[in-house]
Design an enzyme around this catalytic site. Structure first.
Site, PDB file in Angstrom:
ATOM      1  N   ASP A   1      -8.772  -4.958  -6.062  1.00  0.00           N
ATOM      2  CA  ASP A   1      -8.209  -3.993  -5.119  1.00  0.00           C
ATOM      3  C   ASP A   1      -8.349  -2.579  -5.686  1.00  0.00           C
ATOM      4  OD1 ASP A   1      -6.867  -2.646  -3.167  1.00  0.00           O
ATOM      5  OD2 ASP A   1      -4.994  -3.774  -3.349  1.00  0.00           O
TER       6      ASP A   1
ATOM      7  N   HIS B   1      -7.661  -5.791  -0.297  1.00  0.00           N
ATOM      8  CA  HIS B   1      -6.427  -5.025  -0.120  1.00  0.00           C
ATOM      9  C   HIS B   1      -5.572  -5.561   1.026  1.00  0.00           C
ATOM     10  CE1 HIS B   1      -3.778  -1.613  -0.575  1.00  0.00           C
ATOM     11  NE2 HIS B   1      -3.956  -1.249   0.683  1.00  0.00           N
TER      12      HIS B   1
ATOM     13  N   SER C   1       0.830  -1.196   0.000  1.00  0.00           N
ATOM     14  CA  SER C   1       0.000   0.000   0.000  1.00  0.00           C
ATOM     15  C   SER C   1       0.870   1.254   0.000  1.00  0.00           C
ATOM     16  CB  SER C   1      -0.957  -0.045   1.199  1.00  0.00           C
ATOM     17  OG  SER C   1      -1.930   0.954   1.114  1.00  0.00           O
TER      18      SER C   1
END
Length: 541
Positions: free
Chosen positions: A419, A465, A361
């Site tokens: 995602d 995610h 991320s």
């Protein structure tokens, strides 16, 4: 014939006397008619014996003790109950005999799922639409001793291709087994960074709570990132606390492989730079600052934009701020990383080195900035590979070209098909003609949550995610359009604890049967998956 049946005459003394064969008929007791006692192996032997034979004659205490001792020595088997009496007993008590007593071997081998036998566990509705292999695989994945180590092959002859030389061509679809092990190992490094998060930028707190799952690597430096937001004049107050506008948090670490055996297996000494994802409110605010700015941090003038400054490498303002801002007690992330890389290169000068920057991320976005600066500021830098798990877009097309033209940086993006984070930011705001758009860098390994036998097809954005979901999907990915890997070894206990609502009900129920509490939170310090965080290298999956 049992020993007890051999005693046919009553006695008054401990000794048992048998009449001699030459005695006269007057002194010899009449013999009983010959009979055949049933075999003790016959399950109906007790019933037949009670029906056809007379009860044994009473004997003295000494004879009984002697006979009992002989029975123990000779190993007399206990009488088997009749099937009718067992069923009657179960009906009367209303309880079923434990499965580990009855059919113990079959239950130990998990054969009860596909060998129907009386009294064994009834098949549930969930079992009806799952194959026996799937059920046995489910139990393996939910076992506490997963992941199980498998032999690790030597990758020294091909480490450059696994590290990105050639853009991982031919290694992603189908996924190379050695590359899968390397990705899982680096992913577990990021998990360790999440577990060790803290906001204490002091000398005593460095490496606080950091336990690497691969003991061949040793952390050498903790990394901090500072979030700094400028408040508008109307919102400023004289007594505004500093943590509302600036905060330094532990974001990752630098580790180096110090096991000479592992160095020989990999063909080089690897320097890992590990960065976690977003964890604080100020970091979320930095993520929303999506306007593109030059890498040097300056502002482009309108005249420069009109002259074609769109070719200038630019990145997101928030990412660059996190990377370049220094805190009150710590240096900037950029300074810390560059100092440590130079120090390790000097320490291991003359050896074959590699640098792997891995993040999830927000950490994946910062990993690109780290790789770009290493390639631009260290002329003799070793090959740099970026492994991005669920990373967003970072810069414009010129920034992507800058990474590729350096000749040292290779980027691998692992992307879950559902995602949302991997699709943002979109077009940069307040820029005319849509020329300044964000672009992805590097090769892509695309996985899909729908291919998992554990996750529900309608799992939410948070699950898509989640880093553990990424690692679970990588462990089972074999290729596009191919089924989930049947011999996947990674435990799904952590996935179950972190994404219980997105895991199929069959796995939740099976976990409860095996004694795993799906509602229990994942233990940060001592995870069920990692045990004592000192298991074999995840690269051995």
């Amino acid at each position: 014939m049992t020993i007890a049946a051999a005693v046919t005459a009553p006695t008054t003394s401990p000794a048992v006397h048998v009449a001699p064969r030459h005695a006269s008929p007057a002194t010899v007791q009449p013999r009983a008619p010959p009979r055949r006692d049933p075999s003790p192996l016959n399950p109906n032997a007790p019933a037949l014996r009670s029906a056809t034979s007379a009860p044994p004659c009473p004997s003295s205490d000494g004879a009984r003790a002697h006979i009992a001792n002989l029975d123990k020595v000779l190993g007399k088997p206990p009488p088997a109950p009749t099937p009718r009496s067992t069923a009657t007993n179960q009906q009367e008590t209303g309880e079923q005999e434990p499965l580990n007593v009855r059919h113990g071997l079959l239950n130990a081998l998990n054969l009860s799922f596909f060998v129907p036998m009386p009294g064994m566990r009834a098949r549930t509705a969930a079992d009806e639409h799952m194959s026996p292999r799937s059920l046995m695989h489910m139990q393996q994945l939910l076992s506490a001793d997963s992941p199980r180590a498998s032999p690790r092959s030597t990758i020294a002859p091909r480490w450059r291709s696994l590290h990105g030389e050639g853009g991982w061509e031919g290694l992603l679809d189908p996924l190379d087994s050695d590359l899968r092990r390397e990705l899982l190992r680096y992913g577990d490094f990021v998990q360790a960074a999440y577990q060790a998060f803290h906001s204490l930028p002091t000398a005593s707190a460095r490496h606080r709570g950091l336990m690497l799952p691969d003991r061949s690597y040793r952390p050498t430096r903790s990394l901090f990132a500072t979030s700094a937001l400028s408040m508008p004049p109307w919102a400023k107050r004289p007594n505004t606390p500093e943590w509302l506008t600036q905060q330094s948090n532990w974001i990752g670490y630098v580790a180096v492989c110090e096991s000479e055996r592992e160095v020989a297996r990999m063909g080089r000494r690897d320097i890992a730079i590990v960065l976690r994802g977003t964890a604080t409110c100020l970091e979320w605010a930095e993520n929303l600052r999506a306007s593109l700015v030059p890498l040097d941090g300056g502002e482009s003038s309108d005249g420069a934009e009109a002259a074609g400054a769109a070719e200038e490498p630019k990145v997101a303002r928030g990412f660059l701020s996190l990377y370049k801002t220094a805190g009150e007690k710590v240096k900037s992330l950029s300074e810390e990383v560059m100092e440590e890389v130079r120090r390790l290169m000097e320490k291991y000068k003359g050896e074959e080195l590699s640098i792997t920057v891995v993040g999830h991320s927000l950490g994946a976005a910062l990993a690109l900035l780290v790789a770009d600066e290493v390639a631009a500021t260290i002329p003799d830098a070793p090959p740099v590979a970026v492994v991005s798990f669920g990373g967003p877009k970072v810069g414009n097309a010129a920034f992507v070209d800058r990474l590729g033209s350096s000749g040292k940086v290779n980027v691998l993006r692992v992307v879950n098909a559902g995602d949302v984070v991997t699709k943002v930011p979109g077009v940069a705001p307040r820029l005319p003609h849509k020329k300044e758009q964000y672009h992805h860098a590097g090769a892509e390994l695309r996985i899909d949550s729908k291919n998992s036998p554990c996750l529900r097809p309608d799992n939410g954005p948070a699950c898509r995610h989640d880093l553990e979901a990424y690692l679970h999907l990588i462990d089972g990915f074999t290729g596009t359009g191919r089924p989930f890997r049947h011999d996947a070894r990674r435990s799904v206990i952590r996935l179950l604890q972190m994404q219980r609502g997105n895991v199929k009900k069959e796995y939740v129920n099976r976990a409860r049967e095996l004694g795993v509490d799906p509602a229990a939170p994942a233990d940060v310090g001592r995870s069920v998956v990692y045990g004592n965080c000192a298991v074999a290298s995840p690269s051995s999956y």
